[in-house]
Design a protein around this motif. Structure first.
Motif, PDB file in Angstrom:
ATOM      1  N   GLY A  95       0.967  -1.077   0.105  1.00 31.54           N
ATOM      2  CA  GLY A  95      -0.010  -0.025   0.153  1.00 31.54           C
ATOM      3  C   GLY A  95       0.798   1.361  -0.009  1.00 31.54           C
ATOM      4  O   GLY A  95       2.013   1.179  -0.224  1.00 31.54           O
ATOM      5  N   GLU A  96       0.211   2.336   0.047  1.00 33.95           N
ATOM      6  CA  GLU A  96       0.657   3.798   0.286  1.00 33.95           C
ATOM      7  C   GLU A  96       0.710   4.095   1.890  1.00 33.95           C
ATOM      8  O   GLU A  96       0.182   3.387   2.760  1.00 33.95           O
ATOM      9  CB  GLU A  96      -0.113   4.642  -0.316  1.00 33.95           C
ATOM     10  CG  GLU A  96      -0.151   4.374  -1.780  1.00 33.95           C
ATOM     11  CD  GLU A  96      -1.027   5.658  -2.354  1.00 33.95           C
ATOM     12  OE1 GLU A  96      -0.788   6.736  -2.285  1.00 33.95           O
ATOM     13  OE2 GLU A  96      -2.123   5.186  -3.299  1.00 33.95           O
ATOM     14  N   ILE A  97       1.472   4.953   2.193  1.00 32.84           N
ATOM     15  CA  ILE A  97       1.509   5.903   3.504  1.00 32.84           C
ATOM     16  C   ILE A  97       1.387   7.367   3.028  1.00 32.84           C
ATOM     17  O   ILE A  97       2.083   7.908   2.663  1.00 32.84           O
ATOM     18  CB  ILE A  97       2.632   5.675   4.430  1.00 32.84           C
ATOM     19  CG1 ILE A  97       2.923   4.268   4.938  1.00 32.84           C
ATOM     20  CG2 ILE A  97       2.546   6.557   5.647  1.00 32.84           C
ATOM     21  CD1 ILE A  97       4.305   3.869   5.457  1.00 32.84           C
ATOM     22  N   VAL A  98       0.247   7.774   3.373  1.00 32.57           N
ATOM     23  CA  VAL A  98      -0.405   9.248   3.081  1.00 32.57           C
ATOM     24  C   VAL A  98      -0.176  10.051   4.452  1.00 32.57           C
ATOM     25  O   VAL A  98      -0.858   9.779   5.426  1.00 32.57           O
ATOM     26  CB  VAL A  98      -1.589   9.544   2.336  1.00 32.57           C
ATOM     27  CG1 VAL A  98      -1.702  10.782   2.155  1.00 32.57           C
ATOM     28  CG2 VAL A  98      -1.570   8.440   0.889  1.00 32.57           C
ATOM     29  N   LEU A  99       0.804  10.882   4.314  1.00 33.59           N
ATOM     30  CA  LEU A  99       0.855  11.973   5.658  1.00 33.59           C
ATOM     31  C   LEU A  99       0.290  13.236   5.308  1.00 33.59           C
ATOM     32  O   LEU A  99       0.880  13.954   4.509  1.00 33.59           O
ATOM     33  CB  LEU A  99       2.333  12.050   6.147  1.00 33.59           C
ATOM     34  CG  LEU A  99       2.824  10.679   6.380  1.00 33.59           C
ATOM     35  CD1 LEU A  99       4.271  10.292   5.364  1.00 33.59           C
ATOM     36  CD2 LEU A  99       3.295   9.944   7.599  1.00 33.59           C
ATOM     37  N   ASP A 100      -0.422  13.680   6.083  1.00 35.50           N
ATOM     38  CA  ASP A 100      -1.024  14.876   5.983  1.00 35.50           C
ATOM     39  C   ASP A 100      -1.082  15.611   7.363  1.00 35.50           C
ATOM     40  O   ASP A 100      -1.969  15.443   8.055  1.00 35.50           O
ATOM     41  CB  ASP A 100      -2.507  14.902   5.373  1.00 35.50           C
ATOM     42  CG  ASP A 100      -3.133  16.330   5.375  1.00 35.50           C
ATOM     43  OD1 ASP A 100      -2.635  17.242   5.163  1.00 35.50           O
ATOM     44  OD2 ASP A 100      -4.331  16.275   5.075  1.00 35.50           O
ATOM     45  N   ASP A 101      -0.125  16.540   7.745  1.00 29.63           N
ATOM     46  CA  ASP A 101       0.094  17.269   8.818  1.00 29.63           C
ATOM     47  C   ASP A 101       0.149  16.209   9.983  1.00 29.63           C
ATOM     48  O   ASP A 101      -0.655  16.472  11.110  1.00 29.63           O
ATOM     49  CB  ASP A 101      -0.941  18.442   8.741  1.00 29.63           C
ATOM     50  CG  ASP A 101      -0.638  19.528   8.138  1.00 29.63           C
ATOM     51  OD1 ASP A 101       0.445  19.639   7.738  1.00 29.63           O
ATOM     52  OD2 ASP A 101      -1.533  20.349   8.016  1.00 29.63           O
TER      53      ASP A 101
END
Length: 268
Positions: A95-101
């Motif tokens: 999968g992905e790792i999406v980091l938003d703040d």
């Protein structure tokens, strides 16, 4: 993680930065006593099911400022979408790792891993494992094929009795034996503490390349049966297609060996 009570993953690769991790766009900036992370990691094994990730992010302007962070994946601002429709390594959850703040305390930073030496040393350990794993895949393909050609009759005698079959088997046995000896020698060097990264690259490059060739050749001897899941050869071939690329593409390993031979880095 050591006791198996938590699953971890390793967040280095990005959508546009695989072979060149120094160019990563994931950033970590100071905010008071905390760190705030933004960015996206891609092709991360186990991320959709993991409890914690080691995420690498740039804290400044150069690759020297890359640092690792221990990130619980239930932290607000994180999502880990699954990558679907894979034709290879289908048993692996990717999968992905999406980091938003994503806000982390200062203690989340790995204190002794500065720059790319930290993640690259981890990759070197993974590459060493591949040196042996590829040999195991090739060995199962060859053993399966040897049994098959003994049982399969064509034109009144076993497929094993034909010259073309035997030349294929002989060549594959030769390459498998060389790959096994290379893995063994690299293991001895590792035990002695004298192994060098370019030697691991040599083992990964050769053994994956030869294992994939063996799996494909075995498929030819199994004929149509070779494309079914009744036999493991095409499954191994499909998986080895990914192994040829991950933990450093074949081309990157060629350049690492070339740099060791000539003293010139040809990456740019």
């Amino acid at each position: 993680m050591v006791t198996g009570e938590a699953i971890g993953c390793f967040g280095l690769t990005e959508p546009d930065f695989g072979s060149n991790p120094a160019g990563m766009r994931t950033r970590a900036r100071r905010d008071g006593e905390d760190w705030v992370l933004n960015g996206t990691k891609m092709w991360i094994t186990n991320s959709p099911v993991a409890d914690v990730a080691v995420v690498w992010a740039n804290t400044g302007e150069s690759s020297r400022d890359i640092r690792g962070f221990v990130v619980p994946l239930d932290t607000p601002g994180i999502s880990c979408p699954v990558i679907h429709r894979k034709l290879s390594l289908r048993a692996s959850v990717t999968g992905e790792i999406v980091l938003d703040d994503v806000r982390l305390p200062d203690s989340a930073m790995l204190p002794e891993a500065a720059g790319l030496s930290g993640p690259l040393s981890c990759l070197n350990e993974a590459r060493f494992g591949i040196v042996f794993g590829a040999v195991g895949a090739a060995r199962e393909c060859l053993e399966t094929t040897l049994a098959y050609v003994e049982d399969r009759e064509i034109f009144g005698k076993p497929l094993a009795g034909y010259q073309i079959t035997q030349t294929k088997l002989a060549d594959m046995t030769l390459e498998l034996g060389k790959a096994m000896l290379l893995a063994l020698q690299l293991g001895r060097l590792k035990d002695a503490g004298t192994i060098r990264p370019e030697q691991v690259s040599l083992g990964k490059l050769n053994n994956v390349r030869e294992a994939l060739a063996i799996a494909r050749e075995c498929r030819t001897l199994l004929g149509a049966n070779g494309i079914t899941l009744e036999y493991p050869v095409l499954r191994h071939a499909n998986n080895l297609e990914s192994v040829l690329t991950y933990e450093g593409t074949s081309e990157v390993h060629q350049l690492m060996i070339g740099q060791a031979l000539t003293g010139h880095a040809a990456y740019r």
